[in-house]
Design a protein around this motif. Structure first.
Motif, mmCIF file in Angstrom:
data_model
loop_
_atom_site.group_PDB
_atom_site.id
_atom_site.type_symbol
_atom_site.label_atom_id
_atom_site.label_comp_id
_atom_site.label_asym_id
_atom_site.label_seq_id
_atom_site.Cartn_x
_atom_site.Cartn_y
_atom_site.Cartn_z
ATOM 1 N N ILE A 44 -2.530 3.216 -16.509
ATOM 2 C CA ILE A 44 -3.758 3.570 -17.526
ATOM 3 C C ILE A 44 -4.712 2.307 -17.899
ATOM 4 O O ILE A 44 -6.016 2.301 -17.674
ATOM 5 N N ASP A 45 -4.020 1.265 -18.039
ATOM 6 C CA ASP A 45 -4.791 0.079 -18.412
ATOM 7 C C ASP A 45 -5.643 -0.650 -17.392
ATOM 8 O O ASP A 45 -6.611 -1.086 -17.353
ATOM 9 N N ALA A 46 -5.051 -0.461 -16.078
ATOM 10 C CA ALA A 46 -5.743 -1.015 -14.745
ATOM 11 C C ALA A 46 -6.893 0.370 -14.492
ATOM 12 O O ALA A 46 -7.869 -0.527 -14.091
ATOM 13 N N MET A 47 -6.775 1.339 -14.731
ATOM 14 C CA MET A 47 -7.804 2.481 -14.442
ATOM 15 C C MET A 47 -9.053 2.154 -15.358
ATOM 16 O O MET A 47 -10.361 2.161 -15.171
ATOM 17 N N VAL A 48 -8.660 1.832 -16.568
ATOM 18 C CA VAL A 48 -9.659 1.769 -17.471
ATOM 19 C C VAL A 48 -10.433 0.265 -17.699
ATOM 20 O O VAL A 48 -11.739 0.454 -17.784
ATOM 21 N N ASN A 49 -9.651 -0.653 -17.568
ATOM 22 C CA ASN A 49 -10.411 -1.928 -17.638
ATOM 23 C C ASN A 49 -10.638 -2.627 -16.240
ATOM 24 O O ASN A 49 -11.041 -3.803 -15.986
ATOM 25 N N SER A 50 -10.298 -2.089 -15.224
ATOM 26 C CA SER A 50 -10.509 -2.661 -13.795
ATOM 27 C C SER A 50 -11.915 -1.982 -13.034
ATOM 28 O O SER A 50 -12.292 -0.909 -13.140
ATOM 29 N N GLU A 51 -12.440 -2.881 -11.977
ATOM 30 C CA GLU A 51 -13.471 -2.209 -11.167
ATOM 31 C C GLU A 51 -13.428 -2.008 -9.857
ATOM 32 O O GLU A 51 -12.314 -2.334 -9.499
ATOM 33 N N GLY A 52 -14.160 -1.579 -9.224
ATOM 34 C CA GLY A 52 -14.357 -1.394 -7.707
ATOM 35 C C GLY A 52 -12.961 -0.168 -7.354
ATOM 36 O O GLY A 52 -12.918 0.803 -7.828
ATOM 37 N N SER A 53 -12.277 -0.657 -6.287
ATOM 38 C CA SER A 53 -11.124 0.231 -5.953
ATOM 39 C C SER A 53 -9.978 0.236 -6.631
ATOM 40 O O SER A 53 -8.838 1.072 -6.465
ATOM 41 N N THR A 54 -9.724 -0.765 -7.472
ATOM 42 C CA THR A 54 -8.541 -1.165 -8.449
ATOM 43 C C THR A 54 -8.146 0.226 -9.032
ATOM 44 O O THR A 54 -6.978 0.582 -9.199
ATOM 45 N N PRO A 55 -9.073 0.868 -9.825
ATOM 46 C CA PRO A 55 -8.665 2.042 -10.588
ATOM 47 C C PRO A 55 -7.864 3.191 -9.808
ATOM 48 O O PRO A 55 -6.903 3.605 -9.991
ATOM 49 N N LEU A 218 -2.765 8.021 -0.048
ATOM 50 C CA LEU A 218 -3.943 7.748 -0.591
ATOM 51 C C LEU A 218 -4.168 5.965 -0.673
ATOM 52 O O LEU A 218 -5.351 5.404 -0.733
ATOM 53 N N LEU A 219 -2.780 5.564 -1.232
ATOM 54 C CA LEU A 219 -2.903 4.132 -1.392
ATOM 55 C C LEU A 219 -2.864 3.359 -0.118
ATOM 56 O O LEU A 219 -3.677 2.242 -0.066
ATOM 57 N N ALA A 220 -2.307 3.859 0.994
ATOM 58 C CA ALA A 220 -2.632 3.179 2.312
ATOM 59 C C ALA A 220 -4.007 3.168 2.532
ATOM 60 O O ALA A 220 -4.604 2.324 3.309
ATOM 61 N N VAL A 221 -4.891 4.202 2.370
ATOM 62 C CA VAL A 221 -6.305 4.462 2.770
ATOM 63 C C VAL A 221 -6.935 3.363 2.034
ATOM 64 O O VAL A 221 -7.902 2.938 2.496
ATOM 65 N N LEU A 222 -6.801 3.255 0.820
ATOM 66 C CA LEU A 222 -7.222 2.419 -0.273
ATOM 67 C C LEU A 222 -7.289 1.115 0.254
ATOM 68 O O LEU A 222 -8.394 0.116 0.058
ATOM 69 N N LEU A 223 -5.977 0.744 0.619
ATOM 70 C CA LEU A 223 -5.804 -0.590 0.919
ATOM 71 C C LEU A 223 -6.490 -0.967 2.254
ATOM 72 O O LEU A 223 -6.862 -2.072 2.400
ATOM 73 N N ALA A 224 -6.461 -0.327 3.272
ATOM 74 C CA ALA A 224 -7.022 -0.433 4.387
ATOM 75 C C ALA A 224 -8.511 -0.480 4.257
ATOM 76 O O ALA A 224 -9.073 -1.529 5.008
ATOM 77 N N VAL A 225 -9.124 0.150 3.453
ATOM 78 C CA VAL A 225 -10.760 0.343 3.121
ATOM 79 C C VAL A 225 -11.089 -1.014 2.465
ATOM 80 O O VAL A 225 -12.023 -1.547 2.694
ATOM 81 N N GLY A 226 -10.347 -1.284 1.479
ATOM 82 C CA GLY A 226 -10.253 -2.653 0.519
ATOM 83 C C GLY A 226 -11.304 -2.382 -0.563
ATOM 84 O O GLY A 226 -11.644 -3.264 -1.242
#
Length: 226
Positions: A44-55, A218-226
């Motif tokens: 939750i901390d990462a989703m709230v305080n991060s930007e881009g694809s990190t959340p 989903l995680l693999a797709v997000l990491l591949a896309v960057g």
């Protein structure tokens, strides 16, 4: 129209009846709750305080981690019923009628063996080597007291003092070994009952597997896309 003078007695269940019991690991439950709280706080901390694809990556990671934590800590349980033994492991649920249980084994792990020879581990009843050693020491002290080699110290007016003596009224088993002993007694009591016959069934826990696979994809797709 005539009526019978008496009613025929209701059919009685074959074999002695037993009370249903549920066995779980208290330490597993505590560890699961703490790990879920930690994973939830970090995600939750990462989703709230991060930007881009990190959340989104944090959300996908939570989808993978949370079901696995639940599967290995909170989910495992053993249900001992009158007619069958139900084993809920991390990824499978196994139901064994008592008539199909060959034995219950306790070594470095606890497991139930079906008459077909298939073994199923009891994840909810982990073996504690420390608990076995503690139980063995208490049993040894009790046996020494019974043989007269060791006298239990008296204190508080002869009611038994602090420290010394086994503090038990007989041989002691570790908690997991006691559970296996209780399951064996139920097996002996119910294995020949007509209602405790049938086939062993195994069901995959899709409620655990599907979220893990979805999160991993989903995680693999997000990491591949960057």
């Amino acid at each position: 129209m005539t009526t019978p003078d008496h009613q025929s007695p209701a059919p009685q269940p074959s074999g002695p009846t037993t009370k249903d019991r549920i066995y779980r690991s208290p330490m597993g439950l505590v560890a699961g709750v703490l790990l879920l709280a930690l994973a939830g706080w970090i995600s939750i901390d990462a989703m709230v305080n991060s930007e881009g694809s990190t959340p989104w990556q944090a959300l996908a990671t939570l989808l993978v981690v949370a079901p696995l934590v639940v599967a290995f800590t909170i989910r495992p349980a053993v249900f001992s019923g009158e007619d069958r033994l139900r084993v809920r492991n991390p990824f499978r649920v196994v139901e064994l009628p008592w008539g199909e249980v060959a034995s219950l084994r306790s070594g470095y792990t606890n497991e139930v063996v079906a008459k077909s020879g298939t073994k199923y581990q009891l994840w909810a009843v982990p073996v504690s080597l420390r608990g076995r050693k503690r139980a063995a020491r208490k049993t040894a002290r009790w046996e020494a007291e019974q043989s007269g080699r060791v006298s239990r110290p008296k204190g508080m007016g002869g009611l038994g003092g602090f420290g010394g003596g086994s503090g038990t009224d007989g041989p002691v088993r570790a908690e997991s070994d006691q559970i296996i002993h209780d399951l064996r007694l139920t097996l002996e009591a119910r294995e020949k009952a007509s209602t405790a016959q049938g086939e062993v069934t195994v069901r995959w826990a899709y409620e655990v597997v599907v979220p893990v696979i979805a999160g991993a994809v989903l995680l693999a797709v997000l990491l591949a896309v960057g």
